[in-house]
Write an enzyme that holds these catalytic residues in place. Structure first.
Site, PDB file in Angstrom:
ATOM      1  N   TYR A  66      30.936  90.634 -12.505  1.00  0.00           N
ATOM      2  CA  TYR A  66      32.054  89.770 -12.097  1.00  0.00           C
ATOM      3  C   TYR A  66      32.324  90.030 -10.621  1.00  0.00           C
ATOM      4  O   TYR A  66      31.412  90.252  -9.849  1.00  0.00           O
ATOM      5  CB  TYR A  66      33.260  90.032 -13.012  1.00  0.00           C
ATOM      6  CG  TYR A  66      34.266  88.912 -12.987  1.00  0.00           C
ATOM      7  CD1 TYR A  66      33.882  87.581 -13.193  1.00  0.00           C
ATOM      8  CD2 TYR A  66      35.613  89.167 -12.749  1.00  0.00           C
ATOM      9  CE1 TYR A  66      34.804  86.562 -13.165  1.00  0.00           C
ATOM     10  CE2 TYR A  66      36.542  88.158 -12.727  1.00  0.00           C
ATOM     11  CZ  TYR A  66      36.136  86.852 -12.920  1.00  0.00           C
ATOM     12  OH  TYR A  66      37.047  85.843 -12.882  1.00  0.00           O
ATOM     13  N   LYS A 109      24.097  75.118 -37.881  1.00  0.00           N
ATOM     14  CA  LYS A 109      22.934  74.626 -37.148  1.00  0.00           C
ATOM     15  C   LYS A 109      22.667  75.513 -35.935  1.00  0.00           C
ATOM     16  O   LYS A 109      21.515  75.869 -35.648  1.00  0.00           O
ATOM     17  CB  LYS A 109      23.206  73.188 -36.697  1.00  0.00           C
ATOM     18  CG  LYS A 109      21.971  72.410 -36.269  1.00  0.00           C
ATOM     19  CD  LYS A 109      21.036  72.225 -37.450  1.00  0.00           C
ATOM     20  CE  LYS A 109      19.855  71.339 -37.106  1.00  0.00           C
ATOM     21  NZ  LYS A 109      20.165  69.916 -37.240  1.00  0.00           N
ATOM     22  N   GLU A 131      23.814  65.410 -34.026  1.00  0.00           N
ATOM     23  CA  GLU A 131      23.857  65.769 -35.445  1.00  0.00           C
ATOM     24  C   GLU A 131      24.937  64.982 -36.179  1.00  0.00           C
ATOM     25  O   GLU A 131      26.065  64.838 -35.695  1.00  0.00           O
ATOM     26  CB  GLU A 131      24.158  67.269 -35.571  1.00  0.00           C
ATOM     27  CG  GLU A 131      23.973  67.820 -36.961  1.00  0.00           C
ATOM     28  CD  GLU A 131      22.520  68.113 -37.276  1.00  0.00           C
ATOM     29  OE1 GLU A 131      22.214  68.334 -38.460  1.00  0.00           O
ATOM     30  OE2 GLU A 131      21.693  68.127 -36.354  1.00  0.00           O
ATOM     31  N   ASP A 132      24.572  64.475 -37.348  1.00  0.00           N
ATOM     32  CA  ASP A 132      25.543  63.888 -38.292  1.00  0.00           C
ATOM     33  C   ASP A 132      26.414  62.811 -37.654  1.00  0.00           C
ATOM     34  O   ASP A 132      27.641  62.800 -37.815  1.00  0.00           O
ATOM     35  CB  ASP A 132      26.408  64.999 -38.905  1.00  0.00           C
ATOM     36  CG  ASP A 132      25.595  65.927 -39.786  1.00  0.00           C
ATOM     37  OD1 ASP A 132      24.478  65.557 -40.172  1.00  0.00           O
ATOM     38  OD2 ASP A 132      26.080  67.030 -40.084  1.00  0.00           O
ATOM     39  N   GLY A 138      18.749  53.770 -42.704  1.00  0.00           N
ATOM     40  CA  GLY A 138      19.681  54.443 -41.813  1.00  0.00           C
ATOM     41  C   GLY A 138      18.926  55.275 -40.795  1.00  0.00           C
ATOM     42  O   GLY A 138      17.757  55.011 -40.497  1.00  0.00           O
ATOM     43  N   ALA A 139      19.582  56.297 -40.279  1.00  0.00           N
ATOM     44  CA  ALA A 139      18.992  57.109 -39.209  1.00  0.00           C
ATOM     45  C   ALA A 139      17.654  57.697 -39.622  1.00  0.00           C
ATOM     46  O   ALA A 139      16.646  57.538 -38.931  1.00  0.00           O
ATOM     47  CB  ALA A 139      19.960  58.223 -38.823  1.00  0.00           C
ATOM     48  N   ASN A 163      14.651  70.220 -42.490  1.00  0.00           N
ATOM     49  CA  ASN A 163      14.568  70.041 -41.037  1.00  0.00           C
ATOM     50  C   ASN A 163      14.395  71.345 -40.268  1.00  0.00           C
ATOM     51  O   ASN A 163      13.947  71.323 -39.113  1.00  0.00           O
ATOM     52  CB  ASN A 163      15.826  69.336 -40.522  1.00  0.00           C
ATOM     53  CG  ASN A 163      15.856  67.876 -40.894  1.00  0.00           C
ATOM     54  OD1 ASN A 163      15.176  67.455 -41.836  1.00  0.00           O
ATOM     55  ND2 ASN A 163      16.632  67.083 -40.180  1.00  0.00           N
TER      56      ASN A 163
END
Length: 404
Positions: free
Chosen positions: A55, A110, A152-153, A212-213, A333
């Site tokens: 710092y 995730k 995501e989602d 869909g996706a 996934n």
């Protein structure tokens, strides 16, 4: 589960699947208490000297250097290896539109998977807006803070526009995992199934249930991989050029699919088909699976409730896969996204291309090329060989295609 030290065997996988049924309500909530993530120091901070380096006053020298040469931010901050997991909570798997706050445990999970399987730092970023412009603008403004974006989602069809615009706006890897992570693993699994059967994937008649996706992305990657006969179903039946009720995404899809010009319902699509790929919440009657061609392949991936129960599908299909961990051939996934992002970041890629996705699918299958069987068409999601193999393959293609 025990630490991952080797490729899981079939007995271990069955035991772990059985253990899932014994998980209690208390265990689940205890495992999420205080969240699943924390920040750890990468440099010591124990003495006055350490403090002066990390710092003030030492940090000022680093900041001045970056101000003079912005490229140094990759070397002297964590930005270059940081993935943000971005969601608005509108399409959470199995839960639907639950909003940003309720989706946060999923996004934390995730981020934890990124760290576990690829060694990448990741943070969840849930946005309290569903406006496309606001989501894109937010990520543009935050770009100096991260190195890659995992969408995501996010509900369809907004997810298509959001991904397209974020990819265009940012100079870093961006991927909507619900689309492309699913597609990569599906391609790997289908190639694995075809190899077990000694068939050419290009000759398969594939029916994709769901536009869909995930359905759109899976269709796109199958076509890119050379599979010519793909028919897509939505809630009203077969998507074809004669349909006047299609949105822009489905209308475009109709121009590239259904080469035999089929029309009608799921029954018309599945009669004589080789592959059923379920990516919707709709149920498929047993008799429709029975009407498929001999040696059929069924991927019933709706989670937690597959389009048809795997045991029922197995009465007619030679190979069955699901998205669940308590049946063989889990299409998960996690086989794709950690390695895809690691490979893209390792190569300094500006984007994730279709070639990189296909390379990822090939790498996933390559891990178990000598172990393939009807109940093992892809590796276990816990196989430690997968992410490094995917990362190497993705990085190589990124460099070859000139996006690195």
């Amino acid at each position: 589960m025990s630490p991952v030290t080797d490729a899981p065997n079939a007995t271990a996988s069955k035991n772990e699947a059985a253990d899932l049924t014994a998980i209690t309500h208390e265990e689940i909530f205890a495992g999420h208490l205080g969240g699943k993530l924390s920040v750890e120091l990468s440099s010591p901070l124990d003495t006055q000297r350490d403090l002066s380096i990390a710092y003030t006053p030492g940090v000022a020298q680093v900041s001045r250097a970056i101000a003079e040469d912005a490229a140094l931010v990759k070397r002297y901050t964590w930005t270059d290896r940081l993935v943000v997991v971005v969601s608005d909570g509108t399409a959470v798997l199995g839960l639907g539109n639950i909003g940003p706050r309720a989706s946060l445990p999923v996004m934390e999970g995730k981020a934890a998977l990124f760290k576990k399987f690829a060694g990448l730092d990741s943070i969840p970023l849930v946005l309290d807006t569903t406006d496309v412009d606001e989501i894109v603008e937010t990520l543009v403004r935050l770009r100096p803070s991260f190195g890659a974006v995992n969408l995501e989602d996010i509900s369809a069809p907004r997810c298509f526009e959001i991904e397209k615009r974020v990819v265009e706006a940012l100079d870093c890897p961006v991927m909507h995992d619900d689309q492309h992570g699913t597609a990569i693993v599906v391609l790997a699994a289908l190639n694995g199934a075809a190899k077990v059967q000694g068939r050419n994937p290009a000759d398969l008649k594939v029916v994709v249930s769901g536009a869909g996706a995930a359905g759109v992305a899976c269709t796109n990657i199958l076509l890119a991989a050379g599979i010519k006969d793909v028919t897509v179903l939505d809630s009203r039946g077969i998507i074809g050029r004669e349909r006047l009720d299609l949105n822009e995404v489905k209308s475009e899809l109709a121009q590239r699919t259904n080469p035999r010009g089929l029309s009608g319902s799921a029954a018309d699509a599945l009669a004589g088909a080789d592959v059923f790929l379920g990516l919707s919440a709709g149920k498929i009657p047993e008799e429709l699976i029975a009407s498929m061609a001999p040696e059929s392949i069924v991927f019933a991936m709706s989670n937690p409730d597959p389009e048809i129960h795997p045991d029922v599908a197995a009465k007619y299909a030679s190979i069955v896969a699901t998205g669940r961990s308590d049946f063989p051939n889990q299409i998960n996934n996690v086989l794709a996204f950690p390695g895809v992002f690691k490979g893209a970041l390792d190569a300094g890629a500006r984007r994730i291309t279709e070639g990189m996705k296909i390379a990822a699918a090939d790498a996933i299958l390559g891990v178990v090329a000598d172990e393939l069987a009807v109940d093992k068409i892809v590796p276990s999601p816990l196989d430690p060989r997968v992410a490094p193999a995917v990362a190497d393959a993705v990085a190589a293609v990124a460099r070859a295609e000139g996006v690195a």
